[in-house]
Design a protein around this motif. Sequence first.
Motif, PDB file in Angstrom:
ATOM      1  N   ASP A   1     -32.647  39.503 -11.366  1.00 52.39           N
ATOM      2  CA  ASP A   1     -33.121  38.266 -10.739  1.00 52.39           C
ATOM      3  C   ASP A   1     -33.959  37.751 -11.466  1.00 52.39           C
ATOM      4  O   ASP A   1     -33.498  36.637 -11.838  1.00 52.39           O
ATOM      5  CB  ASP A   1     -33.746  39.348  -8.911  1.00 52.39           C
ATOM      6  N   TRP A   2     -35.290  37.809 -11.555  1.00 48.42           N
ATOM      7  CA  TRP A   2     -35.911  36.885 -11.402  1.00 48.42           C
ATOM      8  C   TRP A   2     -36.358  35.365 -12.840  1.00 48.42           C
ATOM      9  O   TRP A   2     -35.895  34.630 -12.416  1.00 48.42           O
ATOM     10  CB  TRP A   2     -37.292  37.099 -11.478  1.00 48.42           C
ATOM     11  N   MET A   3     -36.588  36.281 -13.868  1.00 52.71           N
ATOM     12  CA  MET A   3     -36.265  35.300 -15.102  1.00 52.71           C
ATOM     13  C   MET A   3     -34.798  34.509 -15.083  1.00 52.71           C
ATOM     14  O   MET A   3     -34.279  33.846 -15.773  1.00 52.71           O
ATOM     15  CB  MET A   3     -37.050  36.234 -16.289  1.00 52.71           C
ATOM     16  N   PRO A   4     -33.254  35.846 -15.849  1.00 52.91           N
ATOM     17  CA  PRO A   4     -32.135  35.433 -14.784  1.00 52.91           C
ATOM     18  C   PRO A   4     -31.783  34.275 -14.468  1.00 52.91           C
ATOM     19  O   PRO A   4     -31.104  33.237 -14.945  1.00 52.91           O
ATOM     20  CB  PRO A   4     -31.232  36.286 -15.147  1.00 52.91           C
ATOM     21  N   ARG A   5     -33.110  33.713 -12.722  1.00 57.03           N
ATOM     22  CA  ARG A   5     -32.108  32.845 -11.901  1.00 57.03           C
ATOM     23  C   ARG A   5     -33.259  31.709 -12.837  1.00 57.03           C
ATOM     24  O   ARG A   5     -32.794  30.162 -13.081  1.00 57.03           O
ATOM     25  CB  ARG A   5     -32.557  33.714 -10.954  1.00 57.03           C
ATOM     26  N   LEU A   6     -34.134  32.014 -13.416  1.00 58.39           N
ATOM     27  CA  LEU A   6     -35.566  31.085 -13.502  1.00 58.39           C
ATOM     28  C   LEU A   6     -34.633  29.908 -15.060  1.00 58.39           C
ATOM     29  O   LEU A   6     -34.068  29.219 -14.895  1.00 58.39           O
ATOM     30  CB  LEU A   6     -36.155  31.260 -14.158  1.00 58.39           C
ATOM     31  N   ARG A   7     -33.697  31.191 -15.432  1.00 58.45           N
ATOM     32  CA  ARG A   7     -32.988  30.279 -17.262  1.00 58.45           C
ATOM     33  C   ARG A   7     -31.684  29.724 -16.208  1.00 58.45           C
ATOM     34  O   ARG A   7     -31.360  28.842 -17.338  1.00 58.45           O
ATOM     35  CB  ARG A   7     -33.049  31.782 -17.445  1.00 58.45           C
ATOM     36  N   ILE A   8     -31.089  30.369 -15.182  1.00 58.03           N
ATOM     37  CA  ILE A   8     -29.852  29.597 -14.781  1.00 58.03           C
ATOM     38  C   ILE A   8     -30.585  28.248 -14.340  1.00 58.03           C
ATOM     39  O   ILE A   8     -29.742  27.419 -14.418  1.00 58.03           O
ATOM     40  CB  ILE A   8     -28.985  30.132 -13.364  1.00 58.03           C
ATOM     41  N   ILE A   9     -30.913  28.096 -13.471  1.00 57.42           N
ATOM     42  CA  ILE A   9     -32.219  26.414 -13.196  1.00 57.42           C
ATOM     43  C   ILE A   9     -32.175  26.068 -13.872  1.00 57.42           C
ATOM     44  O   ILE A   9     -31.468  24.632 -14.139  1.00 57.42           O
ATOM     45  CB  ILE A   9     -33.531  26.800 -12.381  1.00 57.42           C
ATOM     46  N   LEU A  10     -32.732  25.960 -15.341  1.00 55.32           N
ATOM     47  CA  LEU A  10     -33.398  25.480 -16.093  1.00 55.32           C
ATOM     48  C   LEU A  10     -32.251  24.961 -17.364  1.00 55.32           C
ATOM     49  O   LEU A  10     -32.208  23.288 -17.634  1.00 55.32           O
ATOM     50  CB  LEU A  10     -34.373  26.356 -17.277  1.00 55.32           C
ATOM     51  N   GLU A  11     -31.094  25.436 -16.970  1.00 64.11           N
ATOM     52  CA  GLU A  11     -30.168  24.818 -18.105  1.00 64.11           C
ATOM     53  C   GLU A  11     -28.662  24.210 -17.225  1.00 64.11           C
ATOM     54  O   GLU A  11     -28.044  23.788 -17.768  1.00 64.11           O
ATOM     55  CB  GLU A  11     -29.539  26.602 -18.584  1.00 64.11           C
ATOM     56  N   ASN A  12     -28.783  24.961 -15.571  1.00 62.87           N
ATOM     57  CA  ASN A  12     -27.116  24.727 -15.347  1.00 62.87           C
ATOM     58  C   ASN A  12     -28.021  24.298 -13.647  1.00 62.87           C
ATOM     59  O   ASN A  12     -26.932  22.960 -12.982  1.00 62.87           O
ATOM     60  CB  ASN A  12     -26.657  25.578 -14.674  1.00 62.87           C
ATOM     61  N   GLY A  13     -29.558  23.649 -13.494  1.00 61.72           N
ATOM     62  CA  GLY A  13     -29.653  23.286 -12.269  1.00 61.72           C
ATOM     63  C   GLY A  13     -28.780  23.906 -11.203  1.00 61.72           C
ATOM     64  O   GLY A  13     -28.263  25.371 -11.086  1.00 61.72           O
ATOM     65  N   GLU A  14     -28.011  23.283  -9.717  1.00 60.72           N
ATOM     66  CA  GLU A  14     -27.454  23.341  -8.984  1.00 60.72           C
ATOM     67  C   GLU A  14     -25.552  23.868  -9.272  1.00 60.72           C
ATOM     68  O   GLU A  14     -25.015  24.045  -8.428  1.00 60.72           O
ATOM     69  CB  GLU A  14     -27.383  22.541  -7.552  1.00 60.72           C
ATOM     70  N   ALA A  15     -25.617  23.326 -10.588  1.00 62.42           N
ATOM     71  CA  ALA A  15     -23.810  23.531 -10.993  1.00 62.42           C
ATOM     72  C   ALA A  15     -23.503  24.926 -10.870  1.00 62.42           C
ATOM     73  O   ALA A  15     -22.079  25.158 -10.543  1.00 62.42           O
ATOM     74  CB  ALA A  15     -23.548  22.508 -12.255  1.00 62.42           C
ATOM     75  N   ARG A  16     -24.666  25.489 -11.484  1.00 59.24           N
ATOM     76  CA  ARG A  16     -24.333  27.037 -11.256  1.00 59.24           C
ATOM     77  C   ARG A  16     -24.832  27.810 -10.340  1.00 59.24           C
ATOM     78  O   ARG A  16     -25.946  28.533 -11.005  1.00 59.24           O
ATOM     79  CB  ARG A  16     -24.577  27.477 -12.859  1.00 59.24           C
ATOM     80  N   PRO A  17     -23.883  28.711  -9.363  1.00 58.95           N
ATOM     81  CA  PRO A  17     -24.771  29.225  -8.081  1.00 58.95           C
ATOM     82  C   PRO A  17     -25.669  30.491  -9.336  1.00 58.95           C
ATOM     83  O   PRO A  17     -24.618  31.215  -9.884  1.00 58.95           O
ATOM     84  CB  PRO A  17     -24.612  29.939  -7.433  1.00 58.95           C
ATOM     85  N   PHE A  18     -26.960  31.159  -8.666  1.00 54.70           N
ATOM     86  CA  PHE A  18     -26.781  32.641  -9.045  1.00 54.70           C
ATOM     87  C   PHE A  18     -25.894  33.682  -8.879  1.00 54.70           C
ATOM     88  O   PHE A  18     -25.281  33.156  -7.871  1.00 54.70           O
ATOM     89  CB  PHE A  18     -28.626  32.683  -8.165  1.00 54.70           C
ATOM     90  N   ASP A  19     -26.256  35.097  -9.600  1.00 59.43           N
ATOM     91  CA  ASP A  19     -25.129  35.621  -9.331  1.00 59.43           C
ATOM     92  C   ASP A  19     -25.908  36.730  -8.510  1.00 59.43           C
ATOM     93  O   ASP A  19     -27.253  36.817  -8.044  1.00 59.43           O
ATOM     94  CB  ASP A  19     -24.937  36.355 -10.846  1.00 59.43           C
ATOM     95  N   PRO A  20     -25.248  37.052  -7.574  1.00 57.56           N
ATOM     96  CA  PRO A  20     -25.838  37.608  -6.261  1.00 57.56           C
ATOM     97  C   PRO A  20     -26.496  39.183  -6.504  1.00 57.56           C
ATOM     98  O   PRO A  20     -26.215  39.357  -7.729  1.00 57.56           O
ATOM     99  CB  PRO A  20     -24.499  38.767  -5.563  1.00 57.56           C
ATOM    100  N   PHE A  21     -27.560  39.223  -6.283  1.00 55.11           N
ATOM    101  CA  PHE A  21     -28.696  40.175  -6.272  1.00 55.11           C
ATOM    102  C   PHE A  21     -28.144  42.162  -6.037  1.00 55.11           C
ATOM    103  O   PHE A  21     -27.936  41.703  -4.949  1.00 55.11           O
ATOM    104  CB  PHE A  21     -30.215  40.608  -6.346  1.00 55.11           C
ATOM    105  N   ASP A  22     -27.359  42.717  -6.818  1.00 53.78           N
ATOM    106  CA  ASP A  22     -27.439  43.927  -6.143  1.00 53.78           C
ATOM    107  C   ASP A  22     -28.533  45.208  -5.514  1.00 53.78           C
ATOM    108  O   ASP A  22     -29.174  45.258  -6.817  1.00 53.78           O
ATOM    109  CB  ASP A  22     -26.709  44.916  -7.010  1.00 53.78           C
ATOM    110  N   ARG A  23     -28.706  44.976  -4.172  1.00 56.14           N
ATOM    111  CA  ARG A  23     -29.960  45.663  -3.627  1.00 56.14           C
ATOM    112  C   ARG A  23     -30.081  46.675  -4.082  1.00 56.14           C
ATOM    113  O   ARG A  23     -30.774  47.469  -3.344  1.00 56.14           O
ATOM    114  CB  ARG A  23     -30.338  45.459  -1.977  1.00 56.14           C
TER     115      ARG A  23
END
Lengths: 188, 188
Positions: free
Chosen positions: A65-87
């Motif tokens: 969740d946390w660091m993977p999503r942070l990296r997506i923001i830094l690398e892709n901004g809004e262009a690539r949605p986060f992967d859904p989190f499996d609760r």
Amino acid sequence: MATSTEFSLPEAIAVLTRTPATVNALLRGLPDIWVLRNEGRGNETSDTWSAFDIVGHLIVGERTDWMPRLRIILENGEARPFDPFDRLAQFKETQGKSLEQLLDEFARLRKENLAALRALNLEPEDFTRSGMHPTLGVVTLSELLATWAVHDLTHLHQLSRVMAHQYRAAVGPWRAYLGVLQCQGHSA
Amino acid sequence: MATSTEFSLPEAIAVLTRTPATVNALLRGLPDIWVLRNEGRGNETSDTWSAFDIVGHLIVGERTDWMPRLRIILENGEARPFDPFDRLAQFKETQGKSLEQLLDEFARLRKENLAALRALNLEPEDFTRSGMHPTLGVVTLSELLATWAVHDLTHLHQLSRVMAHQYRAAVGPWRAYLGVLQCQGHSA
């Protein structure tokens, strides 16, 4: 003394750093009634969680969740949605493990993630960079980091409630004075 | 896995033993925003409590509530009602102290109280001995001890909520997913 506060990276890291030791001090070596029992009633997606399940869930967050999503923001901004989190991933991933193994794994992963976070040398101007949450829509980098810290606190809140539930009958008439026994859970 | 459980002295002591280290791991060295801020809204008797106030309250309980009431049960049964507990005493007693002093004091008092509890060598037949609560009426010795443990958990629950409140705005749209931000407090 009561105003909701601005995000500050050192303040968020101060909470994130302490959670593994807090959960470890609370749970390691406890008798099974405190660790393996849940709150009984099911909801639409699963049964309630035990302390063991909650530590498992914290581990899944560190991995996916946390660091993977942070990296997506830094690398892709809004262009690539986060992967859904499996609760519910922890119910598979913790099979055959002991609580002690989970506590060690959580501490190790959190330490690695905080080292990686510090190594990014984020500046205040990075905090407003944005990403795309699959259901919540646009979110910012600082909201993600603040949520990481509050997510720790929401599960500490849940841990105390799940444990207290085990003595719901044992406290007798004092039940009326113990706020944690009135808590409805609000999802976690 | 969900049934509310019978009281067991070793299981209650297992929780009571861990609380000082848990609160210490969570709070020691944290920036002031996490330690000194409360939840803002007042209620009929006082403002809401900060983490600092909560540790102060736990200390007052060690001094005046749990073991003193246990001794009243053992020495006087229902004949002598417990002294009422002052829920606001910490606001005077913590003045001029640091959080670190309070954490040390709580750990020391809890250790002393658990040593005194063990020295009583209580047997299961003692658990049904009864005392008189000034407002709740007749309570048993095991209910008092179970309540001591759940009281720790209710204040851990409160600590996580008071801290999370400080980032209520900072988490942005994730607010909807964070149960601790929906918690109404239920008195503690």
